[in-house]
Design a protein around this motif. Sequence first.
Motif, PDB file in Angstrom:
ATOM      1  N   TRP A 249      62.649  22.234 -25.508  1.00 25.37           N
ATOM      2  CA  TRP A 249      64.090  21.963 -25.187  1.00 25.37           C
ATOM      3  C   TRP A 249      65.075  21.154 -26.493  1.00 25.37           C
ATOM      4  O   TRP A 249      66.251  20.934 -26.177  1.00 25.37           O
ATOM      5  CB  TRP A 249      64.209  21.161 -24.012  1.00 25.37           C
ATOM      6  N   ASP A 250      64.453  21.097 -27.533  1.00 23.95           N
ATOM      7  CA  ASP A 250      65.242  20.513 -28.627  1.00 23.95           C
ATOM      8  C   ASP A 250      66.085  21.918 -29.022  1.00 23.95           C
ATOM      9  O   ASP A 250      65.675  22.722 -29.757  1.00 23.95           O
ATOM     10  CB  ASP A 250      64.206  20.297 -29.824  1.00 23.95           C
TER      11      ASP A 250
ATOM     12  N   ASP B 161      65.625  28.381 -16.125  1.00 20.88           N
ATOM     13  CA  ASP B 161      66.633  27.266 -15.651  1.00 20.88           C
ATOM     14  C   ASP B 161      68.028  27.655 -15.498  1.00 20.88           C
ATOM     15  O   ASP B 161      68.605  27.454 -14.749  1.00 20.88           O
ATOM     16  CB  ASP B 161      66.321  25.975 -16.599  1.00 20.88           C
ATOM     17  N   ALA B 162      68.428  28.361 -16.413  1.00 23.79           N
ATOM     18  CA  ALA B 162      69.657  28.954 -16.623  1.00 23.79           C
ATOM     19  C   ALA B 162      70.135  29.960 -15.515  1.00 23.79           C
ATOM     20  O   ALA B 162      71.401  29.828 -14.834  1.00 23.79           O
ATOM     21  CB  ALA B 162      70.238  29.410 -18.013  1.00 23.79           C
ATOM     22  N   MET B 163      69.247  30.588 -15.161  1.00 29.37           N
ATOM     23  CA  MET B 163      69.547  31.612 -14.158  1.00 29.37           C
ATOM     24  C   MET B 163      69.777  30.832 -12.933  1.00 29.37           C
ATOM     25  O   MET B 163      70.384  31.187 -11.907  1.00 29.37           O
ATOM     26  CB  MET B 163      68.327  32.812 -14.046  1.00 29.37           C
TER      27      MET B 163
ATOM     28  N   LYS C 203      54.318  22.773 -18.172  1.00 29.42           N
ATOM     29  CA  LYS C 203      54.553  21.381 -17.697  1.00 29.42           C
ATOM     30  C   LYS C 203      56.007  20.803 -18.151  1.00 29.42           C
ATOM     31  O   LYS C 203      56.871  20.138 -17.651  1.00 29.42           O
ATOM     32  CB  LYS C 203      53.455  20.609 -18.569  1.00 29.42           C
ATOM     33  N   VAL C 204      56.367  21.358 -19.362  1.00 33.09           N
ATOM     34  CA  VAL C 204      57.658  21.065 -19.959  1.00 33.09           C
ATOM     35  C   VAL C 204      58.887  21.786 -19.145  1.00 33.09           C
ATOM     36  O   VAL C 204      59.694  20.998 -19.038  1.00 33.09           O
ATOM     37  CB  VAL C 204      57.890  21.443 -21.488  1.00 33.09           C
ATOM     38  N   ALA C 205      58.561  22.749 -18.647  1.00 31.88           N
ATOM     39  CA  ALA C 205      59.630  23.519 -17.922  1.00 31.88           C
ATOM     40  C   ALA C 205      59.894  22.618 -16.508  1.00 31.88           C
ATOM     41  O   ALA C 205      61.150  22.463 -16.044  1.00 31.88           O
ATOM     42  CB  ALA C 205      59.204  24.901 -17.522  1.00 31.88           C
ATOM     43  N   LYS C 206      58.624  22.165 -16.090  1.00 23.63           N
ATOM     44  CA  LYS C 206      58.674  21.515 -14.705  1.00 23.63           C
ATOM     45  C   LYS C 206      59.596  20.067 -15.013  1.00 23.63           C
ATOM     46  O   LYS C 206      60.221  19.763 -14.020  1.00 23.63           O
ATOM     47  CB  LYS C 206      57.367  21.264 -14.203  1.00 23.63           C
ATOM     48  N   LEU C 207      58.910  19.724 -15.940  1.00 20.68           N
ATOM     49  CA  LEU C 207      59.716  18.152 -16.084  1.00 20.68           C
ATOM     50  C   LEU C 207      61.113  18.309 -16.506  1.00 20.68           C
ATOM     51  O   LEU C 207      62.077  17.609 -16.141  1.00 20.68           O
ATOM     52  CB  LEU C 207      59.181  17.781 -17.449  1.00 20.68           C
TER      53      LEU C 207
ATOM     54  N   ALA D  23      63.318  20.673 -15.368  1.00 22.56           N
ATOM     55  CA  ALA D  23      63.765  21.044 -14.095  1.00 22.56           C
ATOM     56  C   ALA D  23      64.010  19.730 -13.248  1.00 22.56           C
ATOM     57  O   ALA D  23      65.054  19.444 -12.665  1.00 22.56           O
ATOM     58  CB  ALA D  23      63.085  21.965 -13.242  1.00 22.56           C
ATOM     59  N   MET D  24      63.071  18.775 -13.332  1.00 21.85           N
ATOM     60  CA  MET D  24      63.428  17.734 -12.756  1.00 21.85           C
ATOM     61  C   MET D  24      64.481  16.543 -13.326  1.00 21.85           C
ATOM     62  O   MET D  24      65.095  16.059 -12.651  1.00 21.85           O
ATOM     63  CB  MET D  24      62.094  16.810 -12.736  1.00 21.85           C
ATOM     64  N   GLU D  25      64.050  16.301 -14.628  1.00 23.84           N
ATOM     65  CA  GLU D  25      65.153  15.536 -15.307  1.00 23.84           C
ATOM     66  C   GLU D  25      66.751  16.329 -15.260  1.00 23.84           C
ATOM     67  O   GLU D  25      67.755  15.463 -14.891  1.00 23.84           O
ATOM     68  CB  GLU D  25      64.862  15.829 -16.704  1.00 23.84           C
ATOM     69  N   ALA D  26      66.812  17.709 -15.332  1.00 22.01           N
ATOM     70  CA  ALA D  26      68.035  18.026 -15.153  1.00 22.01           C
ATOM     71  C   ALA D  26      68.498  18.373 -13.756  1.00 22.01           C
ATOM     72  O   ALA D  26      69.664  19.049 -13.330  1.00 22.01           O
ATOM     73  CB  ALA D  26      68.104  19.636 -15.978  1.00 22.01           C
TER      74      ALA D  26
END
Length: 235
Positions: free
Chosen positions: A22-23, A65-67, A85-89, A91-94
């Motif tokens: 996500w950078d 995420d964008a969809m 794992k990064v994707a799930k994190l 989604a939580m943060e955003a």
Amino acid sequence: MINVNADPQEIAKFSELAHRWWDPDGEFRPLHQINPLRLDWIDRLAHLKGKHVLDVGCGGGILADAMARRGAIVLGIDLAAKPLKVAKLHAMEAATASVEYREVAPEHLARELPSHFDVVTCMEMLEHVPDPSSIVQACAQLAKPGGWVFFSTFNRNPKSFLLAIVGAEHVLRLLPKGTHEYARFIKPSELAQWCRDSGLALESTRGMQYNPVTRRYWLSAETSVNYLLACRRPQ
Ligand code: SAH
């Protein structure tokens, strides 16, 4: 590895870079930059709001995420645990509500949820698997009758070798060296044939262009390097 149609080295490569996903200025910068273009194109054709969408080979979830933020109910799947794992994190943060992620092969999910999704997307992934035609077939089976299936990948010709490998990896350093293997690039005619063999009807093709001076991407009719294909499963 739960499925033989995956290359463990490829999965390891994406896992190693997962923390950078996500950078917007990191190794996945090109995916961040092309995301609004492909998102708009998919949304224009398939009208994402309220639709059940599967994103195959979702990685860290840039498109999934964008969809979901466009109002779709999204499931992202991949075989690399760390990017998931990064994707799930993320989604939580955003606080992206309508997105979920699972570690499962598309061929397996096609047996579990046949004819289930309004839209299936599989972007920048086919060129990383040993048997891409089997992924195309699974994507077709996962779509509902009348549903949309979207692919994107790299064309295979001297120009795409020069721009996507020599240019992008070695000269401009847009991507890490070894990101892509030329032999795995796919001609639009080959992808179109796999789609037809899987019962999909071809709807639209777009090419992705890049200007190294302005560092901008745009969509056009020029499919010689990176291209997208939209198909539909007949009713
Ligand atoms: N589709 C995303 C990520 C592209 S990177 C995007 O365009 O933004 C390619 C992804 O495909 C990686 O996350 C990698 O782990 C995944 N991948 C490679 N082989 C796979 C397979 N056989 N099944 C599912 N995912 C796979």
